[in-house]
Design a protein around this motif. Structure first.
Motif, PDB file in Angstrom:
ATOM      1  N   ILE A 213      -5.837  13.046   0.755  1.00  0.00           N
ATOM      2  CA  ILE A 213      -5.224  11.739   1.009  1.00  0.00           C
ATOM      3  C   ILE A 213      -5.286  10.948  -0.293  1.00  0.00           C
ATOM      4  O   ILE A 213      -6.362  10.794  -0.874  1.00  0.00           O
ATOM      5  CB  ILE A 213      -5.987  10.957   2.099  1.00  0.00           C
ATOM      6  CG1 ILE A 213      -6.122  11.788   3.377  1.00  0.00           C
ATOM      7  CG2 ILE A 213      -5.309   9.625   2.407  1.00  0.00           C
ATOM      8  CD1 ILE A 213      -7.272  11.335   4.275  1.00  0.00           C
TER       9      ILE A 213
ATOM     10  N   SER B 245      -9.023  10.988  -1.591  1.00  0.00           N
ATOM     11  CA  SER B 245     -10.033  11.498  -0.664  1.00  0.00           C
ATOM     12  C   SER B 245      -9.805  12.971  -0.422  1.00  0.00           C
ATOM     13  O   SER B 245      -8.656  13.440  -0.347  1.00  0.00           O
ATOM     14  CB  SER B 245      -9.956  10.763   0.683  1.00  0.00           C
ATOM     15  OG  SER B 245     -10.188   9.376   0.502  1.00  0.00           O
TER      16      SER B 245
ATOM     17  N   ARG C 214       0.741   5.703   0.290  1.00  0.00           N
ATOM     18  CA  ARG C 214      -0.073   6.866   0.648  1.00  0.00           C
ATOM     19  C   ARG C 214       0.716   8.133   0.382  1.00  0.00           C
ATOM     20  O   ARG C 214       1.871   8.258   0.811  1.00  0.00           O
ATOM     21  CB  ARG C 214      -0.479   6.785   2.125  1.00  0.00           C
ATOM     22  CG  ARG C 214      -1.271   8.009   2.591  1.00  0.00           C
ATOM     23  CD  ARG C 214      -2.024   7.767   3.890  1.00  0.00           C
ATOM     24  NE  ARG C 214      -1.185   7.359   4.989  1.00  0.00           N
ATOM     25  CZ  ARG C 214      -1.016   8.072   6.109  1.00  0.00           C
ATOM     26  NH1 ARG C 214      -1.598   9.238   6.247  1.00  0.00           N
ATOM     27  NH2 ARG C 214      -0.279   7.618   7.085  1.00  0.00           N
TER      28      ARG C 214
ATOM     29  N   GLU D  29       3.518   2.685   2.189  1.00  0.00           N
ATOM     30  CA  GLU D  29       3.035   2.627   3.563  1.00  0.00           C
ATOM     31  C   GLU D  29       3.264   1.247   4.171  1.00  0.00           C
ATOM     32  O   GLU D  29       3.607   1.109   5.334  1.00  0.00           O
ATOM     33  CB  GLU D  29       1.544   2.953   3.572  1.00  0.00           C
ATOM     34  CG  GLU D  29       0.950   3.105   4.940  1.00  0.00           C
ATOM     35  CD  GLU D  29      -0.476   3.618   4.860  1.00  0.00           C
ATOM     36  OE1 GLU D  29      -0.747   4.673   5.437  1.00  0.00           O
ATOM     37  OE2 GLU D  29      -1.321   2.965   4.208  1.00  0.00           O
TER      38      GLU D  29
ATOM     39  N   THR E 119       0.854  -1.187   0.000  1.00  0.00           N
ATOM     40  CA  THR E 119       0.000   0.000   0.000  1.00  0.00           C
ATOM     41  C   THR E 119       0.883   1.228   0.000  1.00  0.00           C
ATOM     42  O   THR E 119       2.004   1.210   0.543  1.00  0.00           O
ATOM     43  CB  THR E 119      -0.936   0.042   1.220  1.00  0.00           C
ATOM     44  OG1 THR E 119      -0.135  -0.009   2.412  1.00  0.00           O
ATOM     45  CG2 THR E 119      -1.896  -1.134   1.230  1.00  0.00           C
TER      46      THR E 119
ATOM     47  N   ASP F 219       4.389   7.861  -0.720  1.00  0.00           N
ATOM     48  CA  ASP F 219       5.311   6.991   0.029  1.00  0.00           C
ATOM     49  C   ASP F 219       4.713   5.590   0.131  1.00  0.00           C
ATOM     50  O   ASP F 219       3.480   5.452   0.239  1.00  0.00           O
ATOM     51  CB  ASP F 219       5.541   7.512   1.453  1.00  0.00           C
ATOM     52  CG  ASP F 219       6.407   8.750   1.470  1.00  0.00           C
ATOM     53  OD1 ASP F 219       7.358   8.804   0.664  1.00  0.00           O
ATOM     54  OD2 ASP F 219       6.118   9.656   2.273  1.00  0.00           O
TER      55      ASP F 219
ATOM     56  N   GLU G 240      -4.268   7.219  -1.906  1.00  0.00           N
ATOM     57  CA  GLU G 240      -3.852   5.869  -1.512  1.00  0.00           C
ATOM     58  C   GLU G 240      -3.920   4.927  -2.708  1.00  0.00           C
ATOM     59  O   GLU G 240      -4.739   5.114  -3.616  1.00  0.00           O
ATOM     60  CB  GLU G 240      -4.758   5.347  -0.393  1.00  0.00           C
ATOM     61  CG  GLU G 240      -4.634   6.163   0.894  1.00  0.00           C
ATOM     62  CD  GLU G 240      -5.709   5.836   1.906  1.00  0.00           C
ATOM     63  OE1 GLU G 240      -5.401   5.152   2.892  1.00  0.00           O
ATOM     64  OE2 GLU G 240      -6.853   6.264   1.704  1.00  0.00           O
TER      65      GLU G 240
END
Lengths: 478, 483
Positions: free
Chosen positions: A143, A179, A37, A42, A35, A40, A145
């Protein structure tokens, strides 16, 4: 390396301990997930799991035991333990159990894979997620992701009826979402669907998703949603994107046609079904446009396999034809109870779990239209796409879905953006209102279908295309 | 030293020899033996058990991080785990926000259960008999449940779980612990109406199938012949099973430190966000004679402790792992798990405090000849104060429409009744709701809290709730059986 011998030892031990039927699955699975975010990484995890699960039928009672140890001694002990557990089940026995035939034999099957996803360098996979989230962040996401998941599963299945089947199934997929934090709420946009798109394919699937190109648009749309008007409340024509319709199929058709639910075997947890077996072949489920198939043979779809976890070969079957309910998802024992002559839809999510009735690829056959034609033919309605929330009752009738984005449709044109679009209805009434269906089919993958106790996570596929439904209640909110 | 702690220490050493002393390593080893006897149509139809050991390795090497796990615990399996996790770290992007390792820290003593564990010095009330229970003991409870339902169709499960876990890291921190859980959850059904009974405990001996079966059957009988009510806002009494759903969603979306950091949570530390009667605690060490529901440390080795999330209506804290804590400039609260980097740290032992003794009228003693009714004993005093509203047993399929306002849609299940002037007057068919959970418990919205918290299992193992009944001023029912 074959693991038939260990599975065979477990089966033999169960028979020696009193079972009249036994089967065993050795599974070795490698998974990898990452994952990211906001530019970077995560989390990155590379996991391996191996073990054996054995199922024993003693009298009319089942027992199942699983161990992570693939030694011959452990396999034999597991077989004996499964028979012991089955004997304890006889404390509260059920009716006699039969098994419909499963076409016993030796076989080998592997899913198609052009680019081995575990062979793609981690740095390249990391660059993709880092780049996609950085692009979404730069385009205005609060955000951003992204993720990918890879599953590489090898199975060896042996039964006391003579099955010797090995399979190698490779699955992967990815997605990106943005988001934006609004006043008291969060708006999100996802590509190509929330949580990603998945299939029994190689990394070529992820390449085709083109996350880098779509990530900025997701951020722009999420930001625009923050100030968009709310989806109005009322009854109207509803046009659903194919990804949202895939989940509608999953929840209000796929689960409803699971034979274990229909028979009451899931009554306390997942629930039952509104469908009554006496009406199989005559009940009207939807409009004439509604043709649903159960088809684990679709190349690349997430619910595809060569043989299910009872050794039944994959095959295509109608579930709904011209709007009439005609088929179910069944296992060997549930089919026998129901008086049906087919199984083929039983899987477990790993060696440590009991195989149970699961969706394979349950999808809607294409219609005659395109999305553009559907919108052009709509005077007044709402178009919604990309699932955000889903909820349905324990009989699979009363549903409510939320989508990430909606558009007003007026006089045949897609109009202004609408935020927090939701719709609700009752399954058969909703499906009977489907009056236009697109031919633009995609086999959407759902990698997170929860069922069973202990809980299992299933991988299912849902071919679907945009469609229109009339007089649907939209704009439900708290 | 347990097998698990020995394994954890060996993996730390393997990493040290393969990657040198600069590698920062943390290893969690968890042996989980779960057995679940499931019944439907009043017969045991699925009866399963497994015993699995998972080794989870997380390391930080030259500024980069990676993680891996395996169930293959022989020398080759452990070596393969170490090799591929080191290889992954070497090609991973830099991890500038790595929060470091947990320094050697003693575990917290549970006030209720000081003990004498081998390494930790604590046993946390662990029940050996539950850990060693056999299929026959679970099947006997199912038999009792089925018999007590008096001929009604029944379905559900009886479960036991034994966990022995150990954590070790390259900073010299090493802890271990073990726990056992038992749970039973079942329904009885008649004429299309369901009733439920559910209970969790650290001791299988506390689970009485006959008591639960009788309770489920009484509810099912009382739920027959439901009427359909129009959607709208209703005063409600939520029984503990429904309240547990509120707690679960608060844990996942509200008090989750990662979502809090991202401003996706409603939580505001220090703000009066709930009615003054509301106090919510995460209670991982057990209390009131109840064994701890989990091991006394989290996936990063941080000792678990009681955490007050809301006191007297004021939000006091959110849950953190080391990474979310570092981002927030605070300390870990001991809520790391293997998915917390992605999903965020979450409370797993949430308790809504029951009303202090004496503020609620005690439940009336039921007449020995009276027909058992639909109302749970702990909810009865609350129902007496309802003018016109609904008594709701359970919620189902609750999903979030918006995480920040925590607007949730879902359905009622396993029994709903209309209450008028303090009396249950008729059964009601299931309804859909769309409701902000924090608003439902907002200032002035809580009219009463039951005097007893009931321990309830999550439907998936590893999480449990302690919930009393709740009397709320308003709940937004947005649909009924007709749509």
């Amino acid at each position: 390396m074959s693991h038939f011998d260990e599975a065979l030892s477990a089966v033999q031990a169960a028979l020696d301990a009193g079972a009249r039927y036994a089967d065993a699955r050795v599974m070795v699975r490698r998974t990898e997930s990452m994952t990211a975010r906001d530019g970077d990484v995560e989390d990155l995890s590379s996991d391996e799991s191996a073990g054996l699960g054995v199922r024993a039928l003693v009298g009319s009672s089942w027992g199942f035991y699983a161990v992570p140890d693939l030694s011959d001694a452990a396999a034999r002990a597991a077989g004996r333990r499964a028979a012991l557990i089955a004997a304890a089940s006889a404390t509260v026995p059920g009716p006699p159990i039969d098994l419909v035939p499963a076409g016993a034999g030796e076989a080998s099957w592997a899913s198609d894979c052009v680019v081995d996803p575990l062979g793609v360098p981690l740095s390249a996979k990391g660059d993709l997620l880092v780049g996609a989230t950085a692009a979404a962040k730069a385009a205005g996401a609060d955000i951003a992701e992204a993720l990918y998941h890879i599953w590489d599963t090898r199975k060896w299945f042996v039964s006391s009826e003579g099955h010797r089947i090995d399979q190698h199934i490779r699955e992967c997929g990815a997605g990106v979402w943005a988001s934006v934090i609004g006043e008291g709420e969060v708006q999100r946009r996802s590509w190509p669907s929330y949580g990603g798109q998945f299939g029994t394919r190689g990394w070529e699937l992820v390449d085709e998703l083109d996350l880098l190109t779509h990530a900025p648009r997701m951020a722009e749309e999420a930001r625009a949603l923050v100030t968009a008007p709310l989806c109005p409340a009322g009854e109207t024509a509803l046009i659903l994107g194919g990804e949202q319709l895939a989940l509608q199929i999953h929840e209000s058709v796929g689960h409803a046609i699971e034979l274990d639910r229909i028979l009451g075997w899931e009554a306390a947890f997942a629930g039952t079904s509104w469908l009554d077996l006496e009406k199989l072949g005559s009940l009207r489920y939807g409009s004439d446009l509604m043709n649903i198939t159960i088809d684990p043979t679709i190349p690349g779809a997430l619910g595809s396999f060569g043989y299910d976890d009872e050794g039944t070969p994959a095959g295509k079957r109608d579930a709904v034809r011209d709007g009439i309910w005609v088929g179910v998802l069944a296992g060997r024992d549930s089919a026998a109870v129901a008086g049906l002559d087919y199984a083929g839809s039983v899987r477990s999510d790993g060696w440590a779990r009991l195989p149970m009735v699961r969706m394979t690829n349950v999808g809607l056959e294409p219609g005659p239209h395109t999305l553009d034609e559907i919108i052009a033919a709509t005077d007044d309605g709402v178009y919604m796409e990309t699932n955000r929330s889903w909820s349905i009752d324990d009989r699979r009738l009363n549903f409510q879905f939320g989508c990430e984005i909606g558009y007003e449709v007026k006089n045949g044109k897609r109009g202004r953006l609408l935020r927090n679009p939701t719709y609700t209805g009752i399954g058969p009434k909703f499906w009977q209102s489907m009056d236009m269906l697109s031919s633009e089919t995609i086999a959407w993958g759902t990698p997170n279908c929860g069922k069973g106790q202990p809980g299992q996570v299933g991988h299912t596929g849902h071919p679907s295309a945009p469609a229109r439904f009339t007089n649907v209640r939209v704009g439900v909110r708290g | 030293m347990s097998v698990e702690l020995d394994l954890a220490g060996r993996v730390v050493e393997l990493v040290r020899s393969a990657a040198g002393p600069a590698a920062r390593t943390e290893v969690m080893v968890e042996h989980n033996a779960e057995a679940l006897t499931r019944f439907a149509n009043s017969a045991i139809h699925q009866n399963v058990a497994d015993a699995t050991t998972v080794v989870r390795l997380r390391l930080h090497l030259d500024g980069r991080s990676s993680a891996g796990s395996t169930t293959i615990t022989g020398p080759d399996g452990l070596r393969a785990l170490v090799d591929r996790t080191i290889a992954a770290a070497r090609v991973s992007p830099a991890d500038p926000t790595w929060p470091g390792l947990t320094e050697p820290t003693p575990l917290h003593v549970s006030a209720g259960h000081p003990g004498s564990g081998i390494h930790s010095g604590l046993d946390f009330g662990f029940d050996e008999a539950t850990a060693r229970s056999d299929p026959g003991e679970r099947a006997a409870r199912v038999r009792d449940f089925v018999r007590a339902a008096g001929g009604l169709e029944t379905a559900g499960f009886c479960r036991t779980v034994y966990v022995s876990a150990a954590f070790a890291n390259s900073a010299g921190h090493a802890v271990e612990g073990r726990t056992a859980e038992a749970a039973m959850d079942g329904i009885a059904r008649v004429d299309g109406s369901d009733g439920v009974a559910r209970l969790a405990s650290g001791r299988l001996a506390d689970i009485d199938g006959a008591v639960l079966g009788a309770r489920a059957a009484a509810k099912a009988r009382a739920a027959r012949g439901p009427v359909e009510l129009p959607p709208g806002r209703y005063e409600v009494v939520l029984e503990p099973e429904a309240v547990a759903d509120l707690l679960g969603n608060f844990a996942f979306f509200g008090f989750n430190g990662k979502l809090f950091n991202q401003r996706q949570s409603f939580a505001e530390i220090g703000a009066e966000q709930f009615d003054p009667s509301v106090t919510i605690v995460d209670d991982p060490l057990g209390s009131r004679g109840e064994p701890a529901p989990g091991v006394p440390f989290d996936g990063e080795g941080t000792p678990r402790a009681t955490l007050v999330l809301v006191r007297d209506g004021v939000t006091k804290a959110v849950t953190h792992d080391r990474r979310s804590a570092a981002e927030a400039g605070t300390e870990s609260t001991g809520h790391a798990w293997d998915g917390s980097r992605s999903w965020g740290p979450m409370a797993t032992s949430m308790r809504l405090e029951a009303a202090p003794a004496g503020t609620e009228s005690p439940p009336a003693e039921p007449s020995p000849t009276a027909e058992p009714g639909p109302t749970a004993e702990s909810a009865r005093p609350l129902v007496e104060h309802v003018e016109r509203g609904l008594l709701i047993t359970d919620f189902w399929y609750t999903r979030v429409l918006d995480p920040k306002s925590l607007v949730i849609t879902g359905l009622t299940r396993n029994g709903v009744w209309l209450v008028e002037d303090g009396e249950v007057t008729s059964a009601v068919s299931n309804m859909r709701f769309t409701q902000s959970y924090p608003q439902a418990l907002g200032i002035g919205m809580v009219r009463g809290i039951g005097a007893e918290s009931i321990l309830l299992p999550d439907r998936w193992s590893g999480v449990r709730f302690a919930a009393p009944a709740l009397h709320l001023a308003s709940w937004n029912l947005t649909g009924n059986a007709s749509g």
